[in-house]
Design an enzyme around this catalytic site. Structure first.
Site, short mmCIF file in Angstrom:
data_model
loop_
_atom_site.label_atom_id
_atom_site.label_comp_id
_atom_site.label_asym_id
_atom_site.label_seq_id
_atom_site.Cartn_x
_atom_site.Cartn_y
_atom_site.Cartn_z
N LYS A 130 6.31 -0.77 -8.44
CA LYS A 130 5.03 -0.28 -8.96
C LYS A 130 4.64 1.06 -8.36
CE LYS A 130 3.25 -4.42 -10.99
NZ LYS A 130 2.18 -5.42 -11.12
N ARG B 161 7.80 -11.65 -8.36
CA ARG B 161 8.35 -11.16 -9.63
C ARG B 161 8.99 -9.80 -9.37
NH1 ARG B 161 6.78 -7.88 -13.97
NH2 ARG B 161 7.30 -8.69 -16.05
#
Length: 289
Positions: A222, A262
């Site tokens: 991210k 995840r």
């Protein structure tokens, strides 16, 4: 801390689970459409399992900042054949969708988990569909769609507000028929959150772990990681070069007691959760002594 929990119908290896990502999209931030072709997506999903993924998360709609929504028909076209093929191979498949109709079709095709980044807010029918199907449901903290979510990243106390908003969403979906034992919370790193908000949530995961519900963390590749790891000229590190930082977060949150991470690069993260579990077991033995 050992609070990983177990969720009915999903693997329970006694450690933090690893969820591998299959983006059946042309515009995902992390892999640029590498798995947009259905056959390539299926092959990638099987490779993730071989690399150690406990669950494979299949999504057909990018949720990167600024992304526009795809049509329901297009999302179904992208996702369902991949879900069906992986499920037929015995893979524990999660469907990453905000649409109840897509979730329902994916469950029929074999999906065992619904991962809804909107927590039921994008499609009010979602909790009823999930509740009727009796499958686990990931409720993520969400304040709006990708095209404008960063304008909503305003908090006085991000940890308290995210925990409170997630508790209220959990109560709401339970009222709609979702079994509490099948509910998982996700703090939604990067969704309507600035880097400092993400770091605060990671530093205070106990606020969510204290709810007694399993927690999923999705930090992989991210943007806030790239902004931490800037080059000398101030340029953020590219998404694909943030896997080592992802690995560090996986080890930390697995040790903290989260239920699942995840990730995109499964093998090293699968190693990391096993290392965290070994340390936790050793600590438990020392406590007994």
């Amino acid at each position: 801390m050992t609070t990983n929990h177990s969720v009915p119908g999903l693997p329970d290896p006694g450690r933090c689970l690893v969820m591998g990502v299959v983006n059946v999209t042309p515009d995902s931030f992390s892999d640029g459409g590498a798995w947009f072709d259905g056959d390539a997506a299926i092959e990638h999903g099987l490779q993730l399992v071989a690399d150690g993924a406990d669950i494979v998360d299949v999504g057909g709609e990018s949720t990167r900042p600024g992304a526009q929504r795809v049509s329901r028909a297009e999302e179904l076209r992208r996702v369902i054949p991949v879900v069906a093929a992986l499920s037929a191979e015995g893979v524990h498949v999660s469907v990453d969708t905000m649409r109840a109709e897509v979730a329902e079709a994916a469950i029929t095709a074999g999906a065992r988990l619904v991962n809804d980044v909107s927590g039921g807010l994008a499609d009010p029918a979602m909790p009823r569909v999930v509740g009727k199907a009796g499958v686990p449901y990931v409720v993520m903290h969400w304040r709006g769609h990708s095209h404008d979510m960063q304008t909503r990243s305003v908090y006085r106390d991000v940890v308290a507000e995210v925990a409170d908003e997630l508790r209220r969403r959990a109560d709401a979906v339970i009222e709609e028929g979702v079994d509490p034992s099948l509910l998982v919370l996700d703090p939604g790193l990067g969704f309507a959150k600035r880097p400092e908000h993400n770091w605060a949530l990671l530093a205070h995961l106990d606020a969510l772990l204290g709810t007694g519900l399993p927690v999923l963390v999705g930090a992989s590749r991210k943007r806030f990681l790239g902004r931490l790891l800037t080059a000398p000229d101030g340029a953020p590190r590219p998404f694909l070069d943030c896997d080592d930082a992802t690995l560090a977060i996986t080890a930390l949150v697995a040790a903290a007691g989260v239920w699942c991470v995840r990730v995109h690069d499964v093998r090293p993260n699968a190693d990391a959760v096993r290392v965290a579990a070994a340390v936790a077991r050793a600590g438990a033995v020392d406590t007994i002594r």
